[in-house]
Design a protein around this motif. Structure first.
Motif, PDB file in Angstrom:
ATOM      1  N   ARG A   1       0.814  -1.215   0.000  1.00  0.00           N
ATOM      2  CA  ARG A   1       0.000   0.000   0.000  1.00  0.00           C
ATOM      3  C   ARG A   1       0.847   1.264   0.000  1.00  0.00           C
ATOM      4  NH1 ARG A   1      -2.934  -3.783   2.584  1.00  0.00           N
ATOM      5  NH2 ARG A   1      -5.194  -3.781   2.200  1.00  0.00           N
ATOM      6  N   ASP A   2       2.156   1.148  -0.047  1.00  0.00           N
ATOM      7  CA  ASP A   2       3.048   2.298   0.058  1.00  0.00           C
ATOM      8  C   ASP A   2       3.593   2.696  -1.302  1.00  0.00           C
ATOM      9  OD1 ASP A   2       2.617   2.040   2.751  1.00  0.00           O
ATOM     10  OD2 ASP A   2       4.507   0.991   3.140  1.00  0.00           O
ATOM     11  N   LEU A   3       3.704   4.015  -1.511  1.00  0.00           N
ATOM     12  CA  LEU A   3       4.391   4.568  -2.674  1.00  0.00           C
ATOM     13  C   LEU A   3       5.684   5.198  -2.183  1.00  0.00           C
ATOM     14  CD1 LEU A   3       4.696   5.496  -5.608  1.00  0.00           C
ATOM     15  CD2 LEU A   3       3.276   7.477  -5.046  1.00  0.00           C
ATOM     16  N   ILE A   4       6.815   4.681  -2.683  1.00  0.00           N
ATOM     17  CA  ILE A   4       8.125   5.133  -2.231  1.00  0.00           C
ATOM     18  C   ILE A   4       8.817   5.854  -3.375  1.00  0.00           C
ATOM     19  CG2 ILE A   4      10.384   4.412  -1.373  1.00  0.00           C
ATOM     20  CD1 ILE A   4       8.976   1.982  -0.126  1.00  0.00           C
ATOM     21  N   ILE A   5       9.298   7.085  -3.090  1.00  0.00           N
ATOM     22  CA  ILE A   5      10.138   7.828  -4.036  1.00  0.00           C
ATOM     23  C   ILE A   5      11.529   7.847  -3.435  1.00  0.00           C
ATOM     24  CG2 ILE A   5      10.476   9.999  -5.260  1.00  0.00           C
ATOM     25  CD1 ILE A   5       7.512  10.557  -4.932  1.00  0.00           C
ATOM     26  N   THR A   6      12.450   7.157  -4.101  1.00  0.00           N
ATOM     27  CA  THR A   6      13.774   6.954  -3.495  1.00  0.00           C
ATOM     28  C   THR A   6      14.549   8.255  -3.366  1.00  0.00           C
ATOM     29  OG1 THR A   6      14.643   6.417  -5.683  1.00  0.00           O
ATOM     30  CG2 THR A   6      13.896   4.581  -4.305  1.00  0.00           C
ATOM     31  N   THR A   7      14.476   9.143  -4.393  1.00  0.00           N
ATOM     32  CA  THR A   7      15.209  10.414  -4.371  1.00  0.00           C
ATOM     33  C   THR A   7      14.311  11.489  -4.960  1.00  0.00           C
ATOM     34  OG1 THR A   7      17.276   9.217  -4.713  1.00  0.00           O
ATOM     35  CG2 THR A   7      17.329  11.604  -5.006  1.00  0.00           C
TER      36      THR A   7
END
Length: 399
Positions: free
Chosen positions: A284-290
């Motif tokens: 359920r998570d949206l991760i933006i690394t940088t």
């Protein structure tokens, strides 16, 4: 002759004494020859002991008979062929029998008889308590939907007297509608509760508790867990309050619903995620690394189940870390100075206005005083000059 009269008198006295003694003994024995019994209460399926005692008995037999007036035991002799009935103790002063595996049909008035003349009897009532069966809850054949009306019914049978039923939602008691029906010698008891369920009822435990004197401090109980289906609720939670370029950033899509919405869908500005290498969806998570400036925009999380769809949005603005660290003017100080200046100016204007209003029209020049009565301008000038001259005359000098 005197001797014969004395002997006769003595014989009569002895006979009278013996008669009186025998009468007293017979009277005492008659009073003591009375059977004594006690009422008995037992639980269905247990053993009932029926005891009959007599304080005085001159070898007279005792007898127990059932409510149908059938002889059970006459002394130590068994009269009724019932393997459940046994002799416990038999003597001239006591007759005790036992009835094993007691049923509700054994309840009634039992009679102990002492066969004197006349026959003396004593009654003992046997009360049999009917044990209520374990309760059963009906009305939960399928999951309920939010807003639906649900009726739960708890039923127990075989109790005597009628059992009591209580309802609990988790640990809080709720009131039900009780119904009692007689079935032969026992009772069937039902209790019903009516619910309009919502999502807060999902997972709620409804417990039916059956209390009865035959159960003592260990009541019967049964529990059913209510399952309620409802559409999703969605909320986006960010990991960083002020997102900056170069940071790791995560948006969590907190979704609730039954059935649980799985999976959730992420979009940016109404379309697909533009950079799948930096933008990673994990559950359920949206991760933006940088983070960088190109990530600015509106992100949407959408969750669905068979009852509906729900969504939440988050607008992301990525800040420049250098701009955040540069010193800027102290706006608070500037605002404070401006406020003080404005306040002082206002105070000065108010004081000046009040002063002018108080002294308005109180000072007139000498020229004005002379011109008040002049018919024309020339005369006013002459009068004014005269006033000046007159003023010079009125001067006083001090040496």
């Amino acid at each position: 002759f005197l001797w014969m009269h004395a002997a006769l008198f003595i014989n009569l006295s002895l006979s009278l004494s013996l008669s009186l003694s025998l009468l007293v003994c017979l009277s005492a024995g008659s009073q003591a020859q009375f059977p004594i019994t006690q009422n008995v209460t037992v639980v269905e399926g247990s053993t009932a002991n029926m005891t009959c005692r007599v304080d005085y008995n001159d070898n007279t037999s005792l007898q127990w008979s059932n409510p149908a007036q059938q002889t059970l035991f006459f002394g130590d002799k068994k009269a009724l062929r019932d393997n459940r009935i046994e002799l416990v103790r038999a003597s001239w002063k006591e007759l005790t029998i036992s009835i094993n595996d007691v049923t509700l049909s054994d309840e009634g008035q039992y009679t102990c008889s002492l066969f004197t003349m006349p026959v003396k009897t004593s009654k003992a009532f046997l009360t049999v308590l009917g044990v209520p069966a374990k309760p059963e809850i009906t009305g939960l054949s399928r999951p309920a939907q939010e807003g639906e009306d649900v009726t739960l019914t708890c039923t127990t049978s075989g109790s005597k007297p009628a059992a009591d039923i209580r309802w609990f939602r988790n640990d809080k008691e709720v009131q039900g509608q009780k119904e009692i029906n007689a079935t032969g010698r026992s009772f069937t008891v039902r209790s019903t509760i009516h619910l309009k369920v919502d999502r807060t009822d999902d997972g709620a435990a409804y417990t039916c508790v059956v209390e009865h004197i035959a159960l003592g401090s260990l009541p019967h109980q049964v529990t059913e867990v209510l399952e309620v289906h409802y559409p999703p609720q969605v909320q986006i939670v960010r990991s960083v309050i002020v997102p900056q370029e170069g940071q790791y950033f995560k948006l969590e899509c907190v979704s609730k619903g039954n059935p649980l919405p799985e999976p959730v869908f992420w979009t940016k500005d109404g379309g697909e995620l533009p950079d799948v290498e930096r933008m990673i969806v994990e559950g359920r998570d949206l991760i933006i690394t940088t983070l960088n400036k190109t990530d600015n925009g509106t992100y949407r999380c959408e969750a669905s189940n068979h009852l509906g769809t729900n969504r939440d949005e988050f607008t992301l603005y990525v800040y420049d870390p250098n701009a955040l660290t540069q010193p800027g003017p102290d706006h608070a100080l500037i605002g404070g100075v401006v406020a003080v200046v404005v306040f002082i100016t206002l105070c000065f204007i108010i004081v000046l206005g009040r002063y002018l209003a108080r002294h308005k029209g109180t000072y007139l020049t000498n020229e004005a005083k002379g011109a008040e009565d002049a018919p024309d301008a020339d005369t006013a000038i002459i009068n004014a000059e005269g006033n000046h001259a007159h003023a010079e005359e009125k001067k006083e000098y001090f040496i």
